[in-house]
Design a protein around this motif. Structure first.
Motif, PDB file in Angstrom:
ATOM      1  N   UNK A  17      10.661  49.371  41.859  1.00  0.00           N
ATOM      2  CA  UNK A  17      11.366  48.259  42.480  1.00  0.00           C
ATOM      3  C   UNK A  17      12.723  48.129  41.794  1.00  0.00           C
ATOM      4  N   UNK A  18      13.534  47.237  42.295  1.00  0.00           N
ATOM      5  CA  UNK A  18      14.818  46.950  41.675  1.00  0.00           C
ATOM      6  C   UNK A  18      15.120  45.483  41.801  1.00  0.00           C
ATOM      7  N   UNK A  19      16.392  45.136  41.693  1.00  0.00           N
ATOM      8  CA  UNK A  19      16.792  43.762  41.911  1.00  0.00           C
ATOM      9  C   UNK A  19      16.300  43.353  43.299  1.00  0.00           C
ATOM     10  N   UNK A  20      15.502  42.278  43.409  1.00  0.00           N
ATOM     11  CA  UNK A  20      14.843  41.944  44.682  1.00  0.00           C
ATOM     12  C   UNK A  20      15.802  41.930  45.868  1.00  0.00           C
ATOM     13  N   UNK A  21      15.336  42.518  46.967  1.00  0.00           N
ATOM     14  CA  UNK A  21      16.176  42.679  48.141  1.00  0.00           C
ATOM     15  C   UNK A  21      16.417  41.370  48.876  1.00  0.00           C
ATOM     16  N   UNK A  22      15.620  40.354  48.570  1.00  0.00           N
ATOM     17  CA  UNK A  22      15.847  39.059  49.215  1.00  0.00           C
ATOM     18  C   UNK A  22      17.031  38.306  48.595  1.00  0.00           C
ATOM     19  N   UNK A  23      17.540  38.814  47.481  1.00  0.00           N
ATOM     20  CA  UNK A  23      18.709  38.216  46.856  1.00  0.00           C
ATOM     21  C   UNK A  23      19.979  38.776  47.490  1.00  0.00           C
ATOM     22  N   UNK A  24      20.811  37.915  47.978  1.00  0.00           N
ATOM     23  CA  UNK A  24      22.090  38.310  48.558  1.00  0.00           C
ATOM     24  C   UNK A  24      23.098  38.429  47.422  1.00  0.00           C
ATOM     25  N   UNK A  25      23.736  39.577  47.301  1.00  0.00           N
ATOM     26  CA  UNK A  25      24.595  39.830  46.155  1.00  0.00           C
ATOM     27  C   UNK A  25      26.054  39.443  46.423  1.00  0.00           C
ATOM     28  N   UNK A  26      26.808  39.385  45.339  1.00  0.00           N
ATOM     29  CA  UNK A  26      28.196  38.941  45.390  1.00  0.00           C
ATOM     30  C   UNK A  26      29.033  39.654  46.454  1.00  0.00           C
ATOM     31  N   UNK A  27      29.001  40.990  46.559  1.00  0.00           N
ATOM     32  CA  UNK A  27      29.856  41.623  47.573  1.00  0.00           C
ATOM     33  C   UNK A  27      29.503  41.210  48.997  1.00  0.00           C
ATOM     34  N   UNK A  28      28.221  40.893  49.231  1.00  0.00           N
ATOM     35  CA  UNK A  28      27.819  40.432  50.560  1.00  0.00           C
ATOM     36  C   UNK A  28      28.390  39.047  50.852  1.00  0.00           C
TER      37      UNK A  28
END
Length: 425
Positions: A17-28
């Protein structure tokens, strides 16, 4: 910085896994509020078992760099979990062509290419994630030889690596000036953690702050940082307020939206600090959570799992850890002078003893009076100890450990095309 939340532990090379995909990141967010194009050059370290966890799946238009936490500066190889292989990419393509190019310089060259290809009339976010001065310690001798007071060793190389980094940061600034983008740019420089020290085979130094990377002392957390921009109302000063890296998320979203405070998502840990920095006014932050984690004392059973946590409120800092366990998980909890200047400014610490309550040891410091954490007042300042315990308990109640730490040997290069890369989850 990318989520607006307090960070969790790192993502390892074979983690599924990685940084959870439900988290919207800064560039988005930046694309949404200001139609920004975002680029990243350098280290990712947020998961790569599937391309959806990688930069191109998380809002970045281009990525030049590597997925793991470190690489060789010339061969761009990574040794993890008993295997060594290349970890260097130009977007999704394994970048064999860059072999023997010094990573700090090569990453800058890639970033400058991003800048040169960017329409200067359109907004851009560049995340420049240099690996320098992380180990391994490698640099051209023309940089390390500048430090004539040191006969040799890792410290001399380390300082040379920082000098090479400084030179490349200057190159980035020059590229922005040449493209006539500088006058509308906010440029932020910061370190991700305190340095490791020579006592554990590293070469950094945090003196006179106490401790090192991987400890809860301020030497492990408090880092140099600066804002530079023609857009600042005030400049040329040092701010003494409390800030956290998650505040950059909120601040960048605020700026990208045209200073719309409602564009900053609610419920995050980060705070918009633009007015504080630009106007040299009071920081909106009065509390900072250093960490709330569990840690295994060994990779081999029977390992003891211990807890550690730390929080700051105004000028007070509280550390809580399982009784009898080193705050730094391996010692190095004192003050270590750099080899080029061994002048002692600490003297004899007033009280380094832990205050034990039940199964926990506590350390309480007034950082305004005692910025170097020399006097544990947990046993004598009961009022503030009680206040800090209440705040720590509240922080624990809100803490979320979101990253699945399960690993798979399918991620090893021997099982995944001979390289470190996606394709095993």
């Amino acid at each position: 910085m990318l989520t607006g939340y307090y960070p969790e532990g790192v993502v390892t090379a074979t983690q599924i896994k990685g940084l959870p995909l439900n988290l919207k990141l800064l560039p988005e967010y930046l694309q949404q509020v200001g139609n920004y194009t975002s680029y990243v050059a350098g280290k990712w370290h947020l998961g790569f078992c599937n391309t959806k966890y990688t930069p191109l799946g998380r809002g970045f238009s281009k990525h030049y760099g590597f997925y793991n936490g470190h690489i060789g500066y010339y061969d761009h190889m990574v040794g993890e979990t008993g295997e060594t292989a290349i970890d260097y990419r130009n977007d999704t393509t394994v970048n064999y062509a860059a072999y023997n190019k010094y990573a700090t310089t090569d990453l800058t060259d890639a970033a400058i290419e991003f800048i040169e290809n960017q329409n200067p009339d359109e907004p851009m976010f560049l995340y420049m994630a240099y690996n320098a001065p992380h180990s391994p310690f490698e640099v051209d001798a023309k940089y390390s030889n500048l430090y004539t007071k040191l006969r040799g060793g890792k410290r001399k190389i380390y300082l040379g690596m920082i000098t090479a980094l400084d030179e490349q940061v200057g190159g980035l600034k020059s590229a922005l000036v040449d493209r006539e983008m500088w006058d509308n740019t906010v440029f932020v420089f910061y370190s991700d953690n305190g340095g490791g020290t020579r006592r554990n085979g590293q070469s950094g130094n945090n003196y006179p702050l106490r401790g090192k990377k991987d400890t809860l002392w301020d030497g492990g957390y408090r880092v140099p940082a600066f804002f530079h921009s023609p857009l600042l109302t005030n400049s040329g000063y040092s701010h003494n307020g409390l800030f956290h890296v998650s505040d950059l998320f909120a601040t960048f979203v605020y700026l990208a939206s045209g200073k719309d405070a409602y564009a900053v998502p609610s419920g995050i840990d980060g705070m918009n600090i633009w007015e504080s920095i630009s106007d040299n006014s009071v920081s909106p932050r009065n509390e900072l959570v250093y960490n709330i984690i569990e840690h295994s004392t060994s990779s081999k059973p029977p390992a003891r799992v211990v807890e550690q946590a730390a929080i700051r409120y105004n000028n007070y800092k509280l550390i809580e850890i399982d009784a009898g366990v080193s705050v730094g998980f391996g010692g190095l909890n004192d003050w270590i002078t750099p080899p080029e200047n061994s002048t002692d400014v600490i003297g004899t610490p007033a009280n380094m003893n832990a205050h034990t309550i039940g199964s926990y040891d506590y350390y309480l410091f007034d950082l305004e009076e005692d910025p170097y954490e020399t006097n544990n007042i947990a046993a004598t300042d009961i009022t503030n100890l009680s206040l800090m315990l209440t705040r720590l308990s509240a922080a624990k109640g809100k803490a979320v450990h979101a990253i699945d730490s399960t690993t798979s040997d399918n991620g090893l290069p021997s099982n995944n095309g001979g390289v470190w890369g996606p394709g095993f989850c």
